[in-house]
Design a protein around this motif. Structure first.
Motif, short mmCIF file in Angstrom:
data_model
loop_
_atom_site.label_atom_id
_atom_site.label_comp_id
_atom_site.label_asym_id
_atom_site.label_seq_id
_atom_site.Cartn_x
_atom_site.Cartn_y
_atom_site.Cartn_z
N GLY A 50 60.14 -47.81 44.96
CA GLY A 50 61.19 -47.52 44.23
C GLY A 50 60.45 -47.36 42.85
O GLY A 50 59.72 -46.80 42.24
N ASN A 51 61.57 -48.02 42.17
CA ASN A 51 61.34 -48.28 40.82
C ASN A 51 60.85 -49.76 40.40
O ASN A 51 60.57 -50.38 39.35
CB ASN A 51 62.50 -48.42 39.68
CG ASN A 51 62.19 -48.33 38.37
OD1 ASN A 51 61.47 -47.89 38.03
ND2 ASN A 51 63.01 -48.96 37.60
N GLY A 52 60.40 -50.45 41.50
CA GLY A 52 59.58 -51.94 41.53
C GLY A 52 60.53 -52.88 40.98
O GLY A 52 60.02 -53.82 40.15
N SER A 53 61.82 -52.57 41.15
CA SER A 53 62.68 -53.68 40.20
C SER A 53 63.16 -54.83 41.17
O SER A 53 64.18 -55.69 40.95
CB SER A 53 63.91 -53.07 39.79
OG SER A 53 64.79 -52.33 40.89
N SER A 112 73.87 -51.16 35.67
CA SER A 112 73.11 -52.23 35.08
C SER A 112 71.75 -52.51 36.02
O SER A 112 70.94 -53.46 35.77
CB SER A 112 73.72 -53.74 34.88
OG SER A 112 74.34 -53.99 36.04
N GLY A 115 67.03 -49.46 39.56
CA GLY A 115 66.53 -48.84 40.78
C GLY A 115 66.87 -47.42 41.05
O GLY A 115 67.20 -46.75 40.58
N GLY A 119 65.52 -47.16 47.16
CA GLY A 119 65.51 -48.78 46.99
C GLY A 119 66.73 -49.39 47.09
O GLY A 119 67.18 -50.35 47.87
N ALA A 120 67.87 -48.69 46.60
CA ALA A 120 69.19 -49.27 46.59
C ALA A 120 69.73 -49.18 48.02
O ALA A 120 70.29 -50.14 48.37
CB ALA A 120 70.15 -48.39 45.78
N ARG A 163 72.49 -57.45 50.93
CA ARG A 163 71.24 -57.08 50.50
C ARG A 163 70.36 -56.73 51.61
O ARG A 163 69.19 -57.12 51.87
CB ARG A 163 70.59 -58.15 49.68
CG ARG A 163 71.34 -58.46 48.43
CD ARG A 163 71.51 -57.47 47.45
NE ARG A 163 72.11 -57.59 46.23
CZ ARG A 163 73.46 -57.25 46.19
NH1 ARG A 163 74.21 -56.69 47.07
NH2 ARG A 163 74.03 -57.72 45.21
N ILE A 207 68.69 -59.43 29.88
CA ILE A 207 67.89 -58.28 30.14
C ILE A 207 66.63 -57.97 29.00
O ILE A 207 66.00 -57.19 29.12
CB ILE A 207 68.84 -56.93 30.05
CG1 ILE A 207 69.70 -57.11 28.91
CG2 ILE A 207 69.42 -57.06 31.19
CD1 ILE A 207 70.52 -55.92 28.77
N ALA A 212 63.33 -59.29 37.80
CA ALA A 212 63.54 -58.65 38.82
C ALA A 212 65.11 -58.76 39.49
O ALA A 212 65.10 -58.69 40.79
CB ALA A 212 62.30 -58.70 40.11
N ARG A 279 61.56 -58.68 47.27
CA ARG A 279 60.51 -58.34 48.47
C ARG A 279 59.09 -59.09 47.88
O ARG A 279 58.82 -58.50 46.73
CB ARG A 279 60.66 -56.85 48.81
CG ARG A 279 61.84 -56.36 48.98
CD ARG A 279 62.30 -56.61 50.05
NE ARG A 279 61.83 -56.38 51.29
CZ ARG A 279 62.10 -57.04 52.72
NH1 ARG A 279 63.01 -57.80 52.81
NH2 ARG A 279 61.30 -56.38 53.73
C1 LIG Z 1 67.69 -56.32 35.25
C2 LIG Z 1 67.93 -56.05 36.94
C3 LIG Z 1 69.19 -56.16 37.31
C4 LIG Z 1 69.48 -56.11 38.70
N1 LIG Z 1 70.78 -56.06 39.11
C5 LIG Z 1 70.88 -55.92 40.47
C6 LIG Z 1 72.40 -55.91 40.63
O1 LIG Z 1 73.46 -56.16 40.23
N2 LIG Z 1 72.64 -55.79 42.15
C7 LIG Z 1 71.36 -55.64 43.02
O2 LIG Z 1 71.79 -55.00 44.21
N3 LIG Z 1 70.20 -55.46 42.63
C8 LIG Z 1 69.83 -55.85 41.53
N4 LIG Z 1 68.64 -55.64 40.96
C9 LIG Z 1 67.55 -55.65 41.89
C10 LIG Z 1 67.00 -54.23 42.22
O3 LIG Z 1 67.27 -53.32 40.85
C11 LIG Z 1 67.77 -53.58 43.16
O4 LIG Z 1 67.55 -54.11 44.57
C12 LIG Z 1 67.33 -51.94 43.48
O5 LIG Z 1 68.09 -51.31 44.41
C13 LIG Z 1 65.78 -51.94 43.95
O6 LIG Z 1 65.44 -50.52 43.73
P1 LIG Z 1 64.16 -49.89 43.64
O7 LIG Z 1 64.17 -48.46 43.54
O8 LIG Z 1 63.63 -50.67 42.28
O9 LIG Z 1 63.26 -50.65 44.82
P2 LIG Z 1 61.62 -51.35 44.67
O10 LIG Z 1 61.99 -52.68 44.09
O11 LIG Z 1 61.07 -50.44 44.36
O12 LIG Z 1 61.71 -51.66 46.37
C14 LIG Z 1 62.66 -52.54 47.18
C15 LIG Z 1 62.44 -52.35 48.46
O13 LIG Z 1 62.86 -51.04 49.01
C16 LIG Z 1 61.97 -50.43 49.81
N5 LIG Z 1 61.87 -48.95 49.27
C17 LIG Z 1 62.44 -48.36 48.08
N6 LIG Z 1 62.43 -47.10 48.25
C18 LIG Z 1 62.20 -46.96 49.50
C19 LIG Z 1 62.52 -45.53 50.35
N7 LIG Z 1 62.61 -44.42 49.78
N8 LIG Z 1 62.30 -45.74 51.60
C20 LIG Z 1 62.06 -46.98 52.43
N9 LIG Z 1 61.95 -47.99 51.49
C21 LIG Z 1 62.15 -47.99 50.16
C22 LIG Z 1 60.77 -51.05 49.04
O14 LIG Z 1 59.54 -50.48 50.21
C23 LIG Z 1 61.04 -52.50 49.04
O15 LIG Z 1 60.93 -53.12 50.38
C24 LIG Z 1 68.26 -56.04 39.54
C25 LIG Z 1 67.05 -55.80 38.85
C26 LIG Z 1 66.77 -56.04 37.60
C27 LIG Z 1 65.39 -55.71 37.18
#
Ligand SMILES: Cc1cc2nc3c(=O)[nH]c(=O)nc-3n(C[C@H](O)[C@H](O)[C@H](O)COP(=O)(O)OP(=O)(O)OC[C@H]3O[C@@H](n4cnc5c(N)ncnc54)[C@H](O)[C@@H]3O)c2cc1C
Length: 282
Positions: A50-53, A112, A115, A119-120, A163, A207, A212, A279
């Protein structure tokens, strides 16, 4: 678009991680399905980014394909007065702003979170457990590709928990789209909540450094306080935000992993076994 030996440090919020053999950014779903067919026929592994967050990628990178859906799943539409259909590659920020603009509850608590929708959904992103808010609260169904066809799961079938979701058990399923049925909320109210969440994040979250978000799922508050400020090379447990690891300079995923092990060990001494929320990609 296909990028060969692309360093994933450019695609993760930790800003570490070695190369993927292939980083694929398909323009269309047809292109995505064709490439998956190729991977399956050639025994080539693939994973979605996704956004690698929420990912820690090994310094050696990952073999096979890493796929980003920001081009082929970037739609967002209001399909009914209160129903939004949104592609997996859309950022949470765009989704929230779109909901607010349409006088709908926008999951502002995710303002905040950097993602994507995919990913969410995969992570069932949300607030800390006491606040009990999740991206899945008003989700009705999810469309995904299982490698041969597009299928739909209802919210109940997604087995959401803290989660976690059914997608953790099926990492080869690709989330394509989510549908939400959102309650009415005047846009000024939504916008105010969005602003408040961002202000809260500036006040209480570290921030300004690459990170991550939370490292462990539901760890121990006392242990997080003890971890605060512990550093190893250019990496450290945040002094401001419990359960976060920051990068302070040139770093490697090995260094982050070392600090995660320290966190696990400290939890172990407090008789708590913790699970990593982020992850780990090897
Ligand atoms: C500053 C900061 C604040 C944050 N705050 C929170 C918070 O308040 N609450 C919270 O829950 N998380 C938080 N996070 C963690 C993160 O942002 C979330 O988990 C977010 O939902 C991950 O989304 P992503 O698109 O970056 O997924 P990624 O990190 O890219 O991927 C996460 C997982 O999802 C899988 N994935 C992604 N897209 C798909 C798809 N389309 N199909 C199948 N699998 C997929 C990936 O393979 C991986 O296993 C935070 C991170 C940061 C950096």
């Amino acid at each position: 678009m296909k990028l060969f030996s692309e360093h994933l440090s450019k695609h993760t919020t930790f800003k570490v991680g070695g190369p993927a053999d292939v980083l694929l950014i398909p323009e269309t779903l047809e292109e995505l399905f064709k490439e998956i067919e190729y991977c399956r026929a050639n025994n080539t592994s693939f994973r979605v980014l996704g956004n690698g967050s929420n990912i820690l990628v090994s310094d050696d990178g990952v073999r096979g394909y890493v796929i980003k859906l920001n081009k082929c799943c970037n739609h967002i539409t209001l399909t009914n007065q209160n129903q939004i259909r949104v592609g997996a590659g859309v950022s949470l920020q765009s989704f929230i702003k779109f909901s607010i603009k349409n006088n709908l509850y926008g999951n502002e608590f995710l303002s905040s979170v950097p993602g994507t929708i995919g990913g969410a959904i995969f992570m069932n992103a949300g607030t800390w457990v006491d606040k009990n808010l999740y991206v899945s609260d008003f989700l009705t169904h999810v469309k995904y590709f299982d490698g041969s066809e597009i299928k739909t799961l209802t919210k109940d079938e997604c087995s959401f928990s803290y989660r976690s979701s059914i997608f953790h058990k099926h990492e080869d399923w690709i989330i394509l789209e989510a549908c939400f049925n959102l309650p009415f909320q005047p846009s000024e109210v939504g916008e105010e909540k969005r602003k408040q969440r961002l202000e809260w994040s500036i006040l209480y979250q570290d921030i300004k450094y690459p990170n991550a978000g939370s490292i462990f799922c539901q760890g121990n508050g006392r242990v997080f306080n003890l971890l605060k400020g512990i550093k190893w090379k250019n990496v450290g447990w945040s002094e401001k935000t419990g359960n976060w690891i920051n990068i302070y300079g040139t770093s490697s995923s090995r260094d982050i992993y070392f600090l995660i092990k320290v966190g696990k060990l400290l939890h172990y001494l407090f008789l708590k076994k913790v699970k990593t929320e982020i992850r780990i990609w090897n």
